[in-house]
Write an enzyme that holds these catalytic residues in place. Structure first.
Site, PDB file in Angstrom:
ATOM      1  N   ASN A  70       1.381  -1.109  -0.133  1.00  0.00           N
ATOM      2  CA  ASN A  70      -0.162  -0.151   0.342  1.00  0.00           C
ATOM      3  C   ASN A  70       0.866   1.017   0.207  1.00  0.00           C
ATOM      4  O   ASN A  70       2.209   1.237  -0.381  1.00  0.00           O
ATOM      5  CB  ASN A  70      -0.956  -0.140   1.229  1.00  0.00           C
ATOM      6  CG  ASN A  70      -0.548  -0.124   2.570  1.00  0.00           C
ATOM      7  OD1 ASN A  70       0.519   0.521   2.830  1.00  0.00           O
ATOM      8  ND2 ASN A  70      -0.394  -1.459   3.301  1.00  0.00           N
ATOM      9  N   ASP A  87      -5.679  -9.288  12.984  1.00  0.00           N
ATOM     10  CA  ASP A  87      -6.006  -7.320  13.072  1.00  0.00           C
ATOM     11  C   ASP A  87      -5.113  -7.208  14.934  1.00  0.00           C
ATOM     12  O   ASP A  87      -5.955  -8.282  15.830  1.00  0.00           O
ATOM     13  CB  ASP A  87      -7.289  -7.489  13.769  1.00  0.00           C
ATOM     14  CG  ASP A  87      -8.007  -5.988  13.434  1.00  0.00           C
ATOM     15  OD1 ASP A  87      -6.677  -5.573  13.854  1.00  0.00           O
ATOM     16  OD2 ASP A  87      -8.640  -5.264  12.648  1.00  0.00           O
ATOM     17  N   PHE A  91      -5.283   4.147  14.530  1.00  0.00           N
ATOM     18  CA  PHE A  91      -6.288   4.732  13.558  1.00  0.00           C
ATOM     19  C   PHE A  91      -6.674   4.712  12.527  1.00  0.00           C
ATOM     20  O   PHE A  91      -6.895   3.241  12.426  1.00  0.00           O
ATOM     21  CB  PHE A  91      -4.615   5.130  12.355  1.00  0.00           C
ATOM     22  CG  PHE A  91      -3.765   6.776  12.958  1.00  0.00           C
ATOM     23  CD1 PHE A  91      -3.286   6.843  13.997  1.00  0.00           C
ATOM     24  CD2 PHE A  91      -3.637   7.707  12.185  1.00  0.00           C
ATOM     25  CE1 PHE A  91      -2.756   7.292  14.338  1.00  0.00           C
ATOM     26  CE2 PHE A  91      -2.543   8.204  12.268  1.00  0.00           C
ATOM     27  CZ  PHE A  91      -2.238   8.814  14.096  1.00  0.00           C
ATOM     28  N   LYS A 117     -14.930   1.484  13.389  1.00  0.00           N
ATOM     29  CA  LYS A 117     -13.643   1.159  14.390  1.00  0.00           C
ATOM     30  C   LYS A 117     -13.234   1.334  15.872  1.00  0.00           C
ATOM     31  O   LYS A 117     -12.913  -0.245  15.733  1.00  0.00           O
ATOM     32  CB  LYS A 117     -12.471   1.458  12.742  1.00  0.00           C
ATOM     33  CG  LYS A 117     -12.719   0.602  11.825  1.00  0.00           C
ATOM     34  CD  LYS A 117     -11.176   0.741  10.709  1.00  0.00           C
ATOM     35  CE  LYS A 117     -11.491   0.861   9.619  1.00  0.00           C
ATOM     36  NZ  LYS A 117     -10.823   1.455   9.279  1.00  0.00           N
TER      37      LYS A 117
HETATM   38  O1  PMT Z   1       2.502   7.312   6.080  1.00  0.00           O
HETATM   39  P1  PMT Z   1       2.056   7.322   5.880  1.00  0.00           P
HETATM   40  O2  PMT Z   1       2.276   7.770   4.054  1.00  0.00           O
HETATM   41  O3  PMT Z   1       2.488   8.662   6.290  1.00  0.00           O
HETATM   42  O4  PMT Z   1       0.337   7.939   6.042  1.00  0.00           O
HETATM   43  C1  PMT Z   1      -0.154   7.746   7.417  1.00  0.00           C
HETATM   44  C2  PMT Z   1      -1.388   6.501   6.980  1.00  0.00           C
HETATM   45  C3  PMT Z   1      -3.346   7.253   6.644  1.00  0.00           C
HETATM   46  C4  PMT Z   1      -0.644   5.471   6.707  1.00  0.00           C
HETATM   47  C5  PMT Z   1      -1.929   6.898   8.862  1.00  0.00           C
HETATM   48  O5  PMT Z   1      -2.336   8.428   8.883  1.00  0.00           O
HETATM   49  C6  PMT Z   1      -2.791   5.523   9.027  1.00  0.00           C
HETATM   50  O6  PMT Z   1      -4.157   5.989   8.826  1.00  0.00           O
HETATM   51  N1  PMT Z   1      -2.734   4.701   8.887  1.00  0.00           N
HETATM   52  C7  PMT Z   1      -3.401   3.298   9.638  1.00  0.00           C
HETATM   53  C8  PMT Z   1      -3.697   2.845   8.024  1.00  0.00           C
HETATM   54  C9  PMT Z   1      -5.172   1.765   8.161  1.00  0.00           C
HETATM   55  O7  PMT Z   1      -4.848   0.399   7.883  1.00  0.00           O
HETATM   56  O8  PMT Z   1      -6.044   2.051   8.269  1.00  0.00           O
HETATM   57  P2  PMT Z   1      -7.675   0.713   8.760  1.00  0.00           P
HETATM   58  O9  PMT Z   1      -8.400   1.694   9.041  1.00  0.00           O
HETATM   59  O10 PMT Z   1      -7.396  -0.360   7.942  1.00  0.00           O
HETATM   60  O11 PMT Z   1      -7.371   0.187  10.046  1.00  0.00           O
HETATM   61  C10 PMT Z   1      -7.054   0.252  10.743  1.00  0.00           C
HETATM   62  C11 PMT Z   1      -6.466   0.937  12.252  1.00  0.00           C
HETATM   63  O12 PMT Z   1      -6.157  -0.856  12.619  1.00  0.00           O
HETATM   64  C12 PMT Z   1      -5.351   0.708  12.184  1.00  0.00           C
HETATM   65  O13 PMT Z   1      -4.761   1.508  13.773  1.00  0.00           O
HETATM   66  C13 PMT Z   1      -3.873  -0.410  11.833  1.00  0.00           C
HETATM   67  O14 PMT Z   1      -3.298  -0.021  12.232  1.00  0.00           O
HETATM   68  C14 PMT Z   1      -4.686  -1.466  12.340  1.00  0.00           C
HETATM   69  N2  PMT Z   1      -4.994  -2.687  11.321  1.00  0.00           N
HETATM   70  C15 PMT Z   1      -5.245  -2.831  10.609  1.00  0.00           C
HETATM   71  C16 PMT Z   1      -5.752  -4.066  10.147  1.00  0.00           C
HETATM   72  C17 PMT Z   1      -4.656  -5.333  10.544  1.00  0.00           C
HETATM   73  N3  PMT Z   1      -4.762  -6.684  10.129  1.00  0.00           N
HETATM   74  N4  PMT Z   1      -4.333  -4.582  11.848  1.00  0.00           N
HETATM   75  C18 PMT Z   1      -4.201  -3.337  12.000  1.00  0.00           C
HETATM   76  O15 PMT Z   1      -3.588  -3.550  13.655  1.00  0.00           O
END
Ligand code: PMT
Length: 406
Positions: free
Chosen positions: A210, A306, A323, A337
Site C-alpha cells: 500500500n 488484526d 488509526f 472501528k
Molecule cells: O505512512 P504515511 O504515508 O504517512 O500515511 C499515514 C497513514 C495514512 C498510513 C496513517 O495516517 C493511517 O491512517 N494509518 C492507518 C492505516 C490503516 O490501515 O487504517 P485501517 O483503517 O485499515 O486500520 C484501522 C487500524 O487497525 C489501524 O490502526 C491499523 O494499524 C490497524 N490494523 C489494521 C489491520 C490489521 N490487520 N491490523 C491492524 O492492527
C-alpha cells in the site's frame, strides 16, 4: 543534578552581531554540566575569533569543512554523531535559508544535514529581514523538517531599528536547552508503535502493498520520544531513517508485525497502531516467479490477524490508540472501528485525496474517544504528531490516574 549533566551540545555560531553573546551562552551551558564543542561559520569569525571560544571551551573550534588537521581530530560526520543536541545561536537569515534548502556548503550546514539529533536555531537578524516573506517561508520549511525555533525576541536592534529579530538572551536559551533535556511527562512510560505499510509476498519478486510512506508514524515516534517516553517502533519497509533514541525493529509482512507486537504488547503502557497493515495476504506464495501464461490471474487472499484488535483484547492491555484510514464517511466508519476493535482512542484521517493521508507531508486528524472528539486541522505531519502525542499523553495520564485512585 542538572538536566544537562554529561549532555554533549554542539554550539553553532553564524555571522551576526549577537555572536558575542554566544560566548556567554557557551559558559552557561558548561556551568550547567554540558560538554560543548563550537562550530563557527566564516562570517561568524568576522564578529568573534575562534580563539575566544577555544579559550572558553578548552577545545579546538571547528571552522572548516575540508581541513585535514581538523578532520583528524573529529571529521564532520563524527562531530554530527558526537552531539546529543545542536544549537545554532545566532542563526542568520542566510544560514536559515541554506538549511531550508538542504545546502552543505560549509561545515555547520553540512553538520545540520548529516545530524540525526534534535536541532534548535535561535534566529537573529534585522526586523525587516525576519518579516520578509522569503525568511518566513524558510522558517515554515525548517519547522516542517522538525527544527526547533527559539525566538527571535522583539526590541531595539543593533542596526538602530526596533522590531522582531533579536536573538534570545543567553539565559533564555540556556533555560530552553535545560527544558528540552528535563524529564518529560512520559518519563518511565513505554510506547509501542507500528508504522509504514506491510508487504505481502505473491512470489519471490512481487508483493501486495500500500501507499504508506511511514511519515505519520515516524513523526509520532519522535513526538512521543520527545515527551520522555521509551519508544519501540515496529516498522514496515519505508525509505526513512529510524529516529534516534528509540528501539527499532523492521518487518515485512503483517504476520511478522503481529509477532513482534504481541511479543511486547503486555509490557508496554501505550500501543499506537499507525501502520497500514494488509487485511489480506495471498494464501499461497509461489516458490518461483509466476509466469505470464494466461490472460488473467487469480490470487486467493486470506485474512491477516488484526493486531490492534488483539492487543486491545489482552487481559493486561495497554492504553490503545488506533488509526482509521477512510475514503468516505470518515468519522462514522472510524467510530465503528473504535468500538469494534475496543480501542481507547482512534485517529481518523481521510485518504485517497490530493492532500493529507498516505505519502503526503501534511495530514489532518479527527480524534474520537468514549464521549469525546477533537479535530486537528490540516498541517505538517511533524506538527500534527506533536499535537496528537500531547492528546495521547493527556488521555493516557487521565486513565492511569483514575486506575490508581480505584
Ligand atoms: O505512512 P504515511 O504515508 O504517512 O500515511 C499515514 C497513514 C495514512 C498510513 C496513517 O495516517 C493511517 O491512517 N494509518 C492507518 C492505516 C490503516 O490501515 O487504517 P485501517 O483503517 O485499515 O486500520 C484501522 C487500524 O487497525 C489501524 O490502526 C491499523 O494499524 C490497524 N490494523 C489494521 C489491520 C490489521 N490487520 N491490523 C491492524 O492492527
Amino acid at each position: 543534578m542538572s538536566s544537562l549533566d554529561n549532555k554533549k551540545i554542539l554550539l553553532g555560531v553564524t555571522g551576526g552581531i549577537a555572536a558575542y553573546k554566544s560566548a556567554v551562552l557557551l559558559r552557561a551551558l558548561q556551568a550547567a554540566g554540558a560538554e560543548v564543542r563550537v562550530v563557527m561559520t566564516s562570517a561568524a569569525q568576522a564578529f568573534v575569533t575562534p580563539l575566544t571560544f577555544q579559550a572558553l571551551s578548552g577545545h579546538p573550534v571547528y571552522t572548516e569543512l575540508l581541513d585535514p588537521g581538523q578532520e583528524a581530530s573529529m571529521d564532520h560526520i563524527s562531530l554530527a554523531r558526537w552531539a546529543d543536541f545542536i544549537l545554532v545561536a545566532p542563526a542568520t537569515a542566510d544560514f536559515i535559508a541554506r538549511v531550508a534548502n538542504g545546502h552543505a556548503n560549509d561545515l555547520l550546514s553540512t553538520l545540520c544535514l548529516a545530524a540525526t539529533v534534535p536541532i534548535a536555531l535561535a534566529p537573529a537578524m534585522n526586523q525587516g529581514m525576519w518579516l520578509n516573506v522569503a525568511t518566513q517561508g524558510n522558517i515554515e520549511t525548517i519547522s516542517g523538517y522538525g527544527y526547533q525555533l527559539w525566538g527571535p525576541d522583539e526590541g531595539d536592534q543593533a542596526c538602530g531599528e526596533t522590531g522582531p529579530g533579536r536573538m534570545l538572551e543567553p539565559e533564555a536559551l540556556l533555560a530552553k536547552v535545560m527544558d528540552f533535556f528535563a524529564p518529560g511527562p512520559l518519563q518511565d512510560v513505554s510506547v509501542l508503535l507500528t508504522a509504514g505499510g506491510t508487504q505481502e509476498p505473491i512470489d519471490p519478486v512481487r508483493f501486495v502493498g500500500n501507499r504508506s510512506s511511514g511519515r505519520m508514524g515516524y513523526a509520532l515516534v519522535e513526538a512521543m520520544r520527545d515527551l520522555g517516553a521509551e519508544v519501540t517502533l515496529i516498522s514496515g519497509p519505508v525509505s526513512l531513517l529510524p529516529p534516534t533514541g528509540i528501539e527499532f525493529h523492521s518487518i515485512q509482512t503483517a504476520q511478522e508485525m503481529y509477532a513482534e507486537v504481541m511479543a511486547r504488547a503486555s509490557d508496554c503502557n501505550i500501543f499506537v497502531a499507525v501502520a497500514a497493515v494488509a487485511d489480506y495476504r495471498p494464501g499461497e506464495v509461489a516458490k518461483e516467479k509466476i509466469k505470464k501464461r494466461n490472460d488473467s490471474l487469480s490470487l486467493e487472499m486470506v485474512r491477516n490477524p488484526d493486531i490492534l484488535a488483539d492487543v486491545s483484547a489482552l487481559d493486561d492491555a495497554p492504553f490503545t490508540v488506533g488509526f482509521a484510514a477512510e475514503t468516505e464517511q470518515v468519522e462514522a466508519y472510524a467510530e465503528a472501528k473504535r468500538l469494534a476493535k475496543g480501542v481507547d482512542m482512534i485517529a481518523a484521517n481521510q485518504v485517497g485525496t490530493s492532500e493529507g493521508g498516505f505519502e503526503s507531508d501534511r495530514n489532518a486528524l479527527t480524534l474520537l474517544w468514549e464521549g469525546g472528539r477533537e479535530s486537528l486541522p490540516m498541517m505538517n505531519k511533524s506538527q500534527l504528531a506533536r499535537q496528537l502525542a500531547d492528546r495521547i499523553k493527556t488521555h493516557y495520564l487521565k486513565v492511569e490516574n483514575a486506575r490508581n485512585e480505584n
